[in-house]
Design an enzyme around this catalytic site. Structure first.
Site, PDB file in Angstrom:
ATOM      1  N   GLU A  15     -10.105   0.380  16.305  1.00  0.00           N
ATOM      2  CA  GLU A  15      -9.056   1.206  15.699  1.00  0.00           C
ATOM      3  C   GLU A  15      -8.376   2.109  16.728  1.00  0.00           C
ATOM      4  OE1 GLU A  15     -10.133   2.652  11.839  1.00  0.00           O
ATOM      5  OE2 GLU A  15      -8.542   4.155  11.865  1.00  0.00           O
ATOM      6  N   ARG A  33       0.804  -1.229   0.000  1.00  0.00           N
ATOM      7  CA  ARG A  33       0.000   0.000   0.000  1.00  0.00           C
ATOM      8  C   ARG A  33       0.834   1.275   0.000  1.00  0.00           C
ATOM      9  NH1 ARG A  33      -5.165  -0.920   4.052  1.00  0.00           N
ATOM     10  NH2 ARG A  33      -6.491  -1.721   2.413  1.00  0.00           N
ATOM     11  N   SER A  80      -8.687  -5.089   9.913  1.00  0.00           N
ATOM     12  CA  SER A  80      -9.547  -4.552  10.976  1.00  0.00           C
ATOM     13  C   SER A  80     -10.418  -5.668  11.511  1.00  0.00           C
ATOM     14  CB  SER A  80     -10.453  -3.447  10.456  1.00  0.00           C
ATOM     15  OG  SER A  80      -9.702  -2.466   9.864  1.00  0.00           O
ATOM     16  N   LEU A  81     -10.579  -6.694  10.695  1.00  0.00           N
ATOM     17  CA  LEU A  81     -11.369  -7.844  11.145  1.00  0.00           C
ATOM     18  C   LEU A  81     -10.774  -8.459  12.408  1.00  0.00           C
ATOM     19  CD1 LEU A  81     -12.302  -9.683   7.835  1.00  0.00           C
ATOM     20  CD2 LEU A  81     -13.815  -8.483   9.396  1.00  0.00           C
TER      21      LEU A  81
END
Ligand SMILES: Cc1cc2nc3c(=O)[nH]c(=O)nc-3n(C[C@H](O)[C@H](O)[C@H](O)COP(=O)(O)OP(=O)(O)OC[C@H]3O[C@@H](n4cnc5c(N)ncnc54)[C@H](O)[C@@H]3O)c2cc1C
Length: 320
Positions: A152, A67, A168-169
């Site tokens: 988060e 990313r 995030s899972l």
């Protein structure tokens, strides 16, 4: 993200804020007419074969690179005055039906009178995920007894400096589960004689937050996007620190004040980390350095320190 809980805890001096990089998603749909970001186009589109191209249709980066690498390549193109697009046509060449494979994205793009089967789709990187947060162990426990954090807002350390997509899972499924398990356990042991009402009666959303408009903080987000974003350099970070300190000192609105403070702390942490690592990229220090293979911790006196963190150690240190 308003950063309320982070700053509130920091101001009370109870806890340190580890300032870690903000991750940028690579491809948000860019509304060229209104010059604004509309929605995310999933990276699975590139996984299926879509190309990233400039206005002449030239590819300029390995679409499957991490990313931070792809986000920086797109950012560089924009800085050079180019435009950046996703080209879905290579997916069709593999006989994949875009409409069936990406129905939601397809529909959303069509709403802007563009056709992914024919047109190049304008994209831009966008701020996406905060890898820092309140230090917790793997049961969501913080350094303050009976204060838990997960999601988060927490920093378990698992995301390092460059979270992998969809992780995030982990927060939703793993850490929330472990946190509630621990709360349940402690509740049984320590609070079972207390009435539940005692805990919930004072929890209401502050009206000042309800009435808070995103326009109120446009100036702060512009500064952070430009100078504490995909590319950073020491000179700008220093200026940003003082600009945000000025806003923090003059501002009456508590939420804006807190956001300025959080931005200031992130700028300071980025300024003092004289290296590049994952989503934290310094133009003036483009390589990673061994001495920074640690988490940044901003203490309540705003001093920066670096610590090693792993979930197991913290479990031993945090007394329940
Ligand atoms: C556009 C987008 C796409 C994403 N896509 C993915 C993806 O594909 N896969 C993935 O794994 N992750 C993805 N993420 C990241 C992921 O969605 C977030 O990390 C996750 O939703 C965070 O959940 P949370 O419950 O921790 O925080 P939030 O969802 O931010 O919830 C915090 C809540 O607290 C409330 N709140 C804030 N302040 C106060 C206050 N003072 N009093 C009371 N309430 C307050 C807020 O209103 C909010 O409801 C995406 C993020 C974005 C922005």
């Amino acid at each position: 993200m308003m950063g309320n809980s982070l700053v509130a805890l920091f101001l009370y001096g109870y806890i340190h804020i580890p300032s870690k990089p903000i991750q940028f998603h690579t491809t948000a749909f860019y509304n060229e007419k209104e010059k604004k970001i509309e929605f995310l186009i999933s990276e699975s589109v590139r996984g299926e074969g879509a190309y990233l191209v400039d206005e002449k249709g030239n590819r300029f980066v390995d679409e499957l690179a991490p990313r931070d690498v792809v986000a920086r390549a797109i950012f560089k193109k924009y800085k050079e005055g180019h435009k950046v697009f996703l080209d879905f046509k290579p997916i069709m060449k593999k006989n994949i039906d875009i409409k069936a494979r990406f129905p939601f994205i397809y529909k959303k793009i069509k709403n802007f009178n563009l056709d992914p089967e024919k047109d190049l789709i304008p994209v831009s990187p966008v701020a996406h995920y905060t890898m820092g947060g309140i230090f917790t162990n793997s049961f969501g426990q913080t350094k303050i007894k009976n204060l838990f954090a997960c999601g988060e807002v927490a920093c378990t350390g698992v995301h390092g400096a460059n979270r992998l997509a969809s992780n995030s899972l982990l927060e939703c499924l793993v850490f929330s589960n472990r946190t509630t398990y621990k709360i349940d356990f402690l509740f049984e042991r320590e609070f079972k004689n207390l009435k539940f009402d005692t805990f919930v009666k004072n929890i209401t959303l502050d009206d000042r937050l309800n009435n808070f408009k995103i326009e109120n903080i446009k100036d702060i987000s512009k500064i952070l996007w430009k100078y504490v974003g995909i590319e950073r350099n020491g000179e700008d970070l220093e200026k940003v620190y003082f600009t945000l300190e000025n806003i923090e000192n003059k501002e009456n609105n508590i939420y804006k004040k807190r956001l300025a403070k959080l931005g200031k702390l992130i700028a300071k942490a980025a300024l003092e980390r004289r290296e590049s690592r994952g989503a934290h990229y310094r133009i003036d220090y483009p390589k990673p350095k061994k001495e920074y293979e640690k988490h940044t911790l901003v203490k309540s006196n705003e001093q920066i320190t670096y610590i090693e963190k792993n979930l197991k150690d913290d479990l031993l240190k945090i007394k329940t």
